[in-house]
Write a protein that holds these residues in place. Structure first.
Motif, PDB file in Angstrom:
ATOM      1  N   ALA A   1      14.394 -53.952 -58.679  1.00 12.80           N
ATOM      2  CA  ALA A   1      12.996 -54.044 -59.090  1.00 12.80           C
ATOM      3  C   ALA A   1      12.446 -55.413 -58.729  1.00 12.80           C
ATOM      4  O   ALA A   1      13.177 -56.394 -58.666  1.00 12.80           O
ATOM      5  CB  ALA A   1      12.863 -53.804 -60.574  1.00 12.80           C
TER       6      ALA A   1
ATOM      7  N   VAL B   1       8.157 -42.902 -63.844  1.00 13.76           N
ATOM      8  CA  VAL B   1       8.350 -43.347 -62.462  1.00 13.76           C
ATOM      9  C   VAL B   1       7.477 -42.468 -61.585  1.00 13.76           C
ATOM     10  O   VAL B   1       7.414 -41.260 -61.772  1.00 13.76           O
ATOM     11  CB  VAL B   1       9.835 -43.214 -62.049  1.00 13.76           C
TER      12      VAL B   1
ATOM     13  N   GLU C   1       5.979 -45.863 -51.896  1.00 14.64           N
ATOM     14  CA  GLU C   1       6.618 -46.860 -52.739  1.00 14.64           C
ATOM     15  C   GLU C   1       6.876 -46.231 -54.104  1.00 14.64           C
ATOM     16  O   GLU C   1       6.140 -45.356 -54.543  1.00 14.64           O
ATOM     17  CB  GLU C   1       5.713 -48.101 -52.909  1.00 14.64           C
TER      18      GLU C   1
ATOM     19  N   TRP D   1       7.165 -46.746 -58.173  1.00 16.81           N
ATOM     20  CA  TRP D   1       6.633 -47.643 -59.192  1.00 16.81           C
ATOM     21  C   TRP D   1       7.089 -47.222 -60.582  1.00 16.81           C
ATOM     22  O   TRP D   1       7.146 -46.031 -60.883  1.00 16.81           O
ATOM     23  CB  TRP D   1       5.104 -47.643 -59.162  1.00 16.81           C
TER      24      TRP D   1
ATOM     25  N   ILE E   1       5.826 -47.362 -64.249  1.00 18.36           N
ATOM     26  CA  ILE E   1       4.547 -47.540 -64.934  1.00 18.36           C
ATOM     27  C   ILE E   1       4.773 -47.527 -66.450  1.00 18.36           C
ATOM     28  O   ILE E   1       5.571 -46.735 -66.950  1.00 18.36           O
ATOM     29  CB  ILE E   1       3.569 -46.396 -64.562  1.00 18.36           C
TER      30      ILE E   1
ATOM     31  N   ARG F   1       2.575 -54.388 -67.132  1.00 16.16           N
ATOM     32  CA  ARG F   1       2.191 -54.285 -65.729  1.00 16.16           C
ATOM     33  C   ARG F   1       3.086 -53.284 -64.989  1.00 16.16           C
ATOM     34  O   ARG F   1       4.207 -53.003 -65.403  1.00 16.16           O
ATOM     35  CB  ARG F   1       2.231 -55.652 -65.056  1.00 16.16           C
ATOM     36  N   SER F   2       2.577 -52.737 -63.884  1.00 18.63           N
ATOM     37  CA  SER F   2       3.364 -51.822 -63.053  1.00 18.63           C
ATOM     38  C   SER F   2       4.366 -52.633 -62.247  1.00 18.63           C
ATOM     39  O   SER F   2       4.035 -53.684 -61.720  1.00 18.63           O
ATOM     40  CB  SER F   2       2.455 -51.047 -62.108  1.00 18.63           C
ATOM     41  N   ARG F   3       5.594 -52.116 -62.160  1.00 17.86           N
ATOM     42  CA  ARG F   3       6.651 -52.832 -61.443  1.00 17.86           C
ATOM     43  C   ARG F   3       7.174 -51.961 -60.290  1.00 17.86           C
ATOM     44  O   ARG F   3       7.461 -50.791 -60.473  1.00 17.86           O
ATOM     45  CB  ARG F   3       7.781 -53.175 -62.406  1.00 17.86           C
ATOM     46  N   LYS F   4       7.306 -52.576 -59.137  1.00 16.36           N
ATOM     47  CA  LYS F   4       7.779 -51.865 -57.954  1.00 16.36           C
ATOM     48  C   LYS F   4       9.294 -51.744 -58.005  1.00 16.36           C
ATOM     49  O   LYS F   4       9.995 -52.718 -58.269  1.00 16.36           O
ATOM     50  CB  LYS F   4       7.344 -52.631 -56.706  1.00 16.36           C
TER      51      LYS F   4
END
Length: 148
Positions: free
Chosen positions: A27, A49, A55, A57, A59, A78-81
């Motif tokens: 991540a 997810v 991509e 993410w 959420i 926050r959204s994380r990749k």
């Protein structure tokens, strides 16, 4: 080689879904997020997810602000990749779009100095499936107790 250290296991995911396939993902995290996760201050209650624009993410995962952080502390929701290989992303996208599966985070752990997320491709359980699983767990527990 260091052993994996569990940080969090999403037991609700195993209760709500049949997990069919699993992927290991990294991540993109900020420094204070890493410290908060290592302290176990992460909640996956309303998180999910999703795959968008090729991509993956994560959420709505709530990572509490780091207690010793300063003004550059992270945003909790926050959204994380999530980082996966291209083939894994394509396979995950195909399974969710065509087969109607749901990607969920099943566990978070520490591996070789990095935080990893285990993504499970899941199919929702029906109410009678949940009851049968609970009954099976209870029977196994009673059997183990009787054997002792």
């Amino acid at each position: 080689m260091s052993a994996d250290k569990d940080i969090l296991t999403n037991r609700q995911a195993f209760h709500e879904y049949h997990i069919l396939d699993k992927y290991e993902a990294g991540a993109v995290l900020q420094g204070t997020e890493v410290k908060s996760i290592m302290a176990g201050r992460i909640q996956l209650k309303d998180s999910y997810v999703t795959v968008k624009d090729d991509e993956v993410w994560l959420i709505n995962a709530h990572i509490s602000p780091y207690s010793h952080g300063n003004i550059q502390n992270h945003e909790p929701l926050r959204s994380r990749k999530l980082l996966l290989h291209r083939r894994e992303i394509e396979k995950l996208e195909k399974e969710t779009a065509q087969r109607g599966m749901t990607p969920v985070i099943t566990s978070i752990y520490w591996k070789n100095g990095r935080i990893k997320f285990k993504i499970g491709v899941a199919k929702g359980k029906k109410l009678d499936d949940k009851c049968a699983t609970e009954l099976r767990k209870t029977l196994n527990k009673e059997t183990r107790q009787d054997l002792k």
